[in-house]
Design a protein around this motif. Sequence first.
Motif, short mmCIF file in Angstrom:
data_model
loop_
_atom_site.label_atom_id
_atom_site.label_comp_id
_atom_site.label_asym_id
_atom_site.label_seq_id
_atom_site.Cartn_x
_atom_site.Cartn_y
_atom_site.Cartn_z
N ILE A 113 36.95 32.59 42.24
CA ILE A 113 37.32 34.01 42.19
C ILE A 113 37.94 34.31 40.83
N ARG A 114 37.35 35.24 40.13
CA ARG A 114 37.85 35.65 38.81
C ARG A 114 38.71 36.90 38.88
N SER A 115 38.45 37.74 39.87
CA SER A 115 39.25 38.95 40.05
C SER A 115 39.21 39.34 41.51
N ALA A 116 40.31 39.91 42.00
CA ALA A 116 40.41 40.25 43.42
C ALA A 116 41.01 41.65 43.54
N THR A 117 42.14 41.78 44.22
CA THR A 117 42.73 43.10 44.44
C THR A 117 43.38 43.64 43.17
N GLY A 172 41.14 45.25 48.65
CA GLY A 172 41.38 43.88 49.05
C GLY A 172 40.19 43.21 49.69
N THR A 173 39.03 43.86 49.63
CA THR A 173 37.81 43.36 50.24
C THR A 173 36.80 42.83 49.22
N ASP A 174 37.06 43.06 47.94
CA ASP A 174 36.06 42.80 46.92
C ASP A 174 36.52 41.74 45.93
N ILE A 175 35.59 40.88 45.57
CA ILE A 175 35.89 39.78 44.66
C ILE A 175 34.85 39.71 43.56
N ASP A 176 35.29 39.27 42.39
CA ASP A 176 34.40 38.96 41.29
C ASP A 176 34.33 37.45 41.17
N LEU A 177 33.12 36.92 41.11
CA LEU A 177 32.93 35.47 41.16
C LEU A 177 32.36 34.90 39.86
N ASN A 178 32.99 33.87 39.36
CA ASN A 178 32.48 32.95 38.33
C ASN A 178 32.36 33.52 36.92
N ALA A 179 31.78 34.69 36.74
CA ALA A 179 31.59 35.23 35.38
C ALA A 179 31.49 36.74 35.46
N PHE A 180 31.65 37.41 34.30
CA PHE A 180 31.62 38.86 34.27
C PHE A 180 30.42 39.40 33.49
N ASN A 181 29.37 38.64 33.39
CA ASN A 181 28.17 39.16 32.72
C ASN A 181 26.94 38.72 33.50
N ASN A 182 25.99 39.63 33.60
CA ASN A 182 24.78 39.37 34.37
C ASN A 182 23.96 38.22 33.79
N SER A 183 23.98 38.06 32.48
CA SER A 183 23.14 37.03 31.86
C SER A 183 23.53 35.63 32.33
N TYR A 184 24.81 35.43 32.63
CA TYR A 184 25.24 34.12 33.13
C TYR A 184 24.50 33.75 34.40
N PHE A 185 24.22 34.73 35.25
CA PHE A 185 23.61 34.48 36.54
C PHE A 185 22.08 34.47 36.50
N GLU A 186 21.53 34.48 35.31
CA GLU A 186 20.08 34.56 35.17
C GLU A 186 19.46 33.25 34.71
N GLN A 187 20.29 32.22 34.50
CA GLN A 187 19.76 30.92 34.07
C GLN A 187 20.73 29.81 34.42
N HIS A 227 29.96 40.74 41.62
CA HIS A 227 30.85 41.53 42.49
C HIS A 227 30.32 41.50 43.93
N TRP A 228 31.17 40.98 44.85
CA TRP A 228 30.79 40.85 46.25
C TRP A 228 31.87 41.44 47.15
N SER A 229 31.42 42.13 48.19
CA SER A 229 32.30 42.92 49.04
C SER A 229 32.24 42.45 50.49
N TYR A 230 33.40 42.34 51.13
CA TYR A 230 33.47 41.88 52.51
C TYR A 230 33.29 43.08 53.45
N LEU A 231 32.11 43.18 54.03
CA LEU A 231 31.70 44.38 54.76
C LEU A 231 32.47 44.67 56.05
N PRO A 232 32.94 43.70 56.81
CA PRO A 232 33.65 44.05 58.04
C PRO A 232 34.82 45.00 57.83
#
Length: 279
Positions: A113-117, A172-187, A227-232
């Motif tokens: 988790i890189r960022s939370a509430t 308090g439902t949303d978290i940022d994971l691992n990195a803050f740029n889309n390119s990181y998640f593309e390779q 960015h991922w959100s806890y839907l419940p």
Amino acid sequence: MKYLMTFLLPFFVACQPGSDTTGASEQTDDTKTTGNAREATTVQDTSDLEKAYAMGLDTQYLMGKFDPAQHPDFMQVPAQYADREGLLLRKDTYEAFLAMYKAAKADGVQLIIRSATRNFNYQKGIWERKWTGQRKLSSGENAAEAFPDPEARALEILKYSSMPGTSRHHWGTDIDLNAFNNSYFEQGQGKKIYDWLSAHAADFGFCQPYSPKGPERPNGYNEEKWHWSYLPVAQPLTTLAQTELKDSMISGFEGAEIAVGIKVVDNYVLGISDLCITK
């Protein structure tokens, strides 16, 4: 869906009266949305609204006007799961993340988790530093110099940063994971992480609200693979925003007067992926 039952068990428990957590809303009808949650007014939305009220959630909570460190539903994330100490999440969101973390680790994927509430005041600090040019935009530009027109400046900042009072990170439902740029998640390892989340995050109640921009999501922030959100909990809050949050309520920071003209609630708070909206 190999982890589905891992998520469903706490989900069913959360739906029971008196539970400490709240269950996700079932998507039970064929209502379609086009990047705007206000268009989806359904029986299920009413149920979500009732859930929000039952949890004691209101527009002040939506706008982050509270101290999460003093809120009984929040807790500090253990440092082993974050990139620094002091991050806060709702307890139900943390428990769901922990289950997802363990499943990912078993598959060779490390989630951090890189960022939370972030409450209103925290977001105000981010926004005003960008607004005044003290903090550069992701493009490297000084917003105050590059965009002297207030609306143009606000829209540029809004590509990735929320106006105070409108951020899902308030909840308090949303978290940022691992990195803050889309390119990181593309390779490489980043792609492995994103592919795992795309395949399994929903089994634990998480959704990517800021999917790629396009016909199905024409409005809102640019894509954020991190960015991922806890839907419940986030779904009832989205419905609460849909019904009770008004542009005129967004105030108390530099540039706030732009909120009404750009319809910040419709276009940004509700400009999320259809997969994260109760239907």
